[in-house]
Design a protein around this motif. Structure first.
Motif, short mmCIF file in Angstrom:
data_model
loop_
_atom_site.label_atom_id
_atom_site.label_comp_id
_atom_site.label_asym_id
_atom_site.label_seq_id
_atom_site.Cartn_x
_atom_site.Cartn_y
_atom_site.Cartn_z
N ALA A 56 0.79 -1.12 -0.02
CA ALA A 56 -0.10 0.13 0.21
C ALA A 56 0.76 1.27 0.05
O ALA A 56 0.58 2.18 -0.78
CB ALA A 56 -0.97 0.02 1.28
N THR A 57 2.03 1.34 0.80
CA THR A 57 2.77 2.39 0.73
C THR A 57 3.44 2.46 -0.58
O THR A 57 3.66 3.81 -0.89
CB THR A 57 3.83 2.14 1.80
N GLU A 58 3.94 1.64 -1.16
CA GLU A 58 4.63 1.60 -2.53
C GLU A 58 3.61 2.40 -3.51
O GLU A 58 3.99 3.28 -4.36
CB GLU A 58 5.20 0.51 -3.22
N ALA A 59 2.20 1.74 -3.53
CA ALA A 59 1.21 2.14 -4.43
C ALA A 59 1.05 3.53 -4.04
O ALA A 59 0.74 4.25 -5.14
CB ALA A 59 0.11 1.36 -4.23
N ALA A 60 0.92 4.08 -2.86
CA ALA A 60 0.72 5.61 -2.64
C ALA A 60 1.90 6.41 -3.21
O ALA A 60 1.74 7.52 -3.81
CB ALA A 60 0.42 5.64 -1.00
N ASP A 61 3.09 5.98 -2.99
CA ASP A 61 4.15 6.61 -3.28
C ASP A 61 4.27 7.03 -4.75
O ASP A 61 4.37 7.86 -5.49
CB ASP A 61 5.42 6.15 -3.01
N ALA A 62 3.92 5.65 -5.69
CA ALA A 62 3.61 5.65 -7.03
C ALA A 62 2.62 6.68 -7.59
O ALA A 62 2.88 7.61 -8.48
CB ALA A 62 3.37 4.29 -7.69
N ALA A 63 1.38 6.71 -6.84
CA ALA A 63 0.47 7.96 -7.27
C ALA A 63 0.93 9.12 -7.16
O ALA A 63 0.54 9.96 -7.70
CB ALA A 63 -0.87 7.31 -6.22
#
Length: 636
Positions: free
Chosen positions: A474-481
């Motif tokens: 979830a953290t990686e996805a938020a960073d990518a967004a």
């Protein structure tokens, strides 16, 4: 204007309804008016003896325009009322109307302007109507009435005192929504055969009924999700009102182009003829030579050879026209109509069929898009679930899995697999949300569960690591967004990024031994399991509730262990079972699930699963609104 008094014994017919302020409102209004006129006629209420086909079509067109204006330009809910009022006197010596059909449409935006620009809109976009000039042309009078918080536009249509319509051609033929639910038969209701003696160039129908025909045909076609059914309905809509026969070819979506400019090959999806005994012979003839319509024709009609030899005596000559079906610039097929004895179709007919062909194209395109998405979802779903559940020595298992959305990935998942060293593991999970986001979580969780179990990790350790995996992802996805948002110059909304990926999970390990099965399990925010003993007692505290996975960074999970003796059954469910609703009540209120399970004493694992499934379905009057999964493990 004074009106003749109406006695209480003979009330004038009135009907009213409220409609949501969305694009579906005009179609619902049209069906409402048709149904009201049909019901009034059946009840023989005062004034309905003079209702004609013309009045029905005029009323449907008027209500469609009024409601469309209200929805598009006010955007509020719409109140609709229609009624028949008596004429000024009971007998009009001047031969005036026998009564008046009044249609009133009120919205809750009194400041909005009533549009009357008469501008035609594209049929490929939202239904916008043709302006109140059309209403003015059909009504004897119309106007606007302001009330506190509302604006009402009304129109009065004269009910002419003429001979009543024949029983088969009057409002009875439009018997409302019930008929519309009968698939292909619905099209026959929208296009009743012209009465004897009425020529093809019936200007009265073309000028009035054609608008109603297109509007209701749009509603009917737009609701179909199968391209073959769209083709079937098209044939029923066109024959016999506009043509003697009709054929629909649909393009193969395979890549490649033929030598005459159409993508892929064509298949003859539907042939329809006014005489059913001619359909098969016509089909065999047409299959030999599909129509060849050049790209340059666009959506305009092109004359094609007349299949006289397939139509029998009396139809040796006639005219056949082909229309390309195009949506989004992509050719989807070809529509062909034919009429015997004509040198050429009237322009009014060709224009009307061209307009209908655009609607057919949109319906076919939407059906194909739905089919592609459904196929992708099925393939994805198969990849997210095990092909088969493992067979465990000394344990019988039964599974019920019913996703609520048959066309998309479910939020529930299950697994039962060997973990090595005489251990078998099982999982029953429920992801927050559905669709692609749920598929992402399941795609992470199920393989990691298997990997961690086969690496020898104990039940609590598996949950600890899976929790951290979901948080990291979830953290990686938020960073990518966030990076995408910065790269786009800050345009867009921050809350459009990936949502937190929460997972409720019941995960356990089974170790069979002589005389029973040792079970270790843990519940992470999941409905707790139940154990049914052979005597009918139900154990409800075999696991402790713990927090969801993917929520807290520092969460630590524990497990509980117990023995399954021969005849004991472990029941694991998702919240689609426990939270199944009937009004304000849920299935598991007052330990409802435990009560149901206690009545399953002596049943096999398969029969327990089936009984629970059946009772869950029977608990509410409507179908379940959530995914349903349950697993029964029974020690032998």
């Amino acid at each position: 204007m004074s009106r003749a008094p109406v006695t209480p014994e003979r009330p004038r017919p009135t009907a009213r309804t409220s409609l949501p302020g969305n694009p579906l409102a005009p179609g619902a209004a049209r069906r409402f008016v048709r149904t009201a006129l049909a019901e009034w006629t059946e009840l023989a209420l005062p004034g309905v003896e003079f209702i004609t086909d013309r009045l029905v079509n005029d009323a449907v067109v008027v209500v469609s325009e009024l409601v469309t204006n209200a929805v598009v330009h006010a955007g509020t809910d719409v109140d609709l009322q229609t009624r028949i009022e008596a004429a000024e006197t009971t007998e009009d010596a001047d031969g005036g109307p026998a009564g008046v059909l009044v249609i009133e449409v009120a919205d809750h935006h009194p400041a909005r302007v009533v549009r009357d620009d008469g501008v035609e809109r594209s049929s490929d976009t939202l239904e916008y109507g043709r302006g109140l000039r059309l209403v003015s042309a059909l009504a004897e009078s119309w106007g606007i009435t302001y009330r506190t918080g509302t604006k009402m536009v009304w129109a009065r249509l004269p009910v002419d005192e003429v001979a009543p319509v024949e029983e088969t051609a009057g409002p009875e033929a439009y018997a409302g929504e019930h008929a519309l639910l009968r698939g292909v038969r619905a099209a026959e209701i929208l296009t009743p055969a012209p009465r004897r003696g009425v020529p093809l160039q019936d200007r009265e129908w073309l000028n009035r009924g054609a608008l109603c025909f297109l509007a209701e045909a749009s509603d009917l076609l737009a609701g179909q999700l199968d391209e073959d059914l769209v083709a079937a309905l098209t044939g029923q809509l066109l024959v016999p009102r506009l043509a003697d026969w009709c054929a629909v070819w649909l393009e193969d979506e395979a890549p490649g182009r033929s030598d005459w400019g159409l993508i892929g090959g064509q298949r003859l999806a539907r042939v329809w003829h006014g005489s059913e005994n001619r359909i098969e012979e016509l089909r065999l003839f047409l299959e030999k030579d599909p129509p060849r319509v050049p790209d340059s024709a666009g959506s305009s009609p092109v004359t094609v050879p007349w299949p006289g030899q397939a139509l029998g005596a009396g139809a040796e000559s006639g005219t056949a026209l082909a229309y390309r079906l195009i949506a989004g610039g992509r050719p989807l097929g070809t529509l062909v109509i034919g009429r015997a004895g004509l040198v050429r179709f009237p322009d009014e007919i060709t224009g009307l069929v061209e307009d209908l062909s655009r609607r057919v194209s949109l319906a076919v395109g939407a059906a194909r898009q739905y089919a592609r998405q459904a196929t992708i979802s099925r393939v994805l779903q198969r990849g997210l679930l095990p092909g088969a559940v493992a067979e465990i020595p000394g344990v019988r298992s039964a599974l019920v899995y019913e996703p609520c959305d048959k066309g998309g990935p479910s939020g529930d998942f299950y697994d039962l697999f060997p973990a090595g060293d005489g251990r078998w593991c099982f999982a029953l999970g429920d992801v927050q949300g559905k669709g692609p986001e749920a598929a992402v979580v399941i795609g992470l969780a199920r393989p990691w569960l298997r990997l961690l179990a086969r690496e020898g990790y104990q039940v609590p350790d598996v949950l600890d690591r899976l929790n951290q995996l979901l948080l990291d992802d979830a953290t990686e996805a938020a960073d990518a967004a966030a990076r995408s948002l910065v790269a786009a110059g800050g345009s867009g909304l921050a809350d459009e990024g990936p949502q937190n990926r929460f997972l409720s999970l019941l995960y356990g390990e089974l170790v069979p031994y002589d005389g029973g099965v040792h079970c270790t399990l843990a519940s992470a925010g999941h409905p707790l399991p139940l154990v049914l003993e052979p005597c009918g007692s139900v154990l409800t505290e075999v696991a402790q509730p713990q927090t969801l996975l993917g929520v807290f960074e520092d969460a630590t999970y524990t497990s509980d262990s117990f023995e399954l003796r021969p005849g004991d059954s472990l029941l694991c469910v998702t919240d689609g079972v426990t939270e199944r609703r009937s009004g304000t009540h849920q299935f598991d209120d007052s330990d409802g699930l435990a009560t149901v399970l206690s009545g399953c004493a002596g049943l096999s694992a398969e029969l327990i699963a089936e009984r629970v499934r059946r009772l869950v379905h029977e608990f509410g009057s409507k179908p379940p609104e959530d995914d349903l999964a349950l697993l029964v493990l029974q020690a032998e």
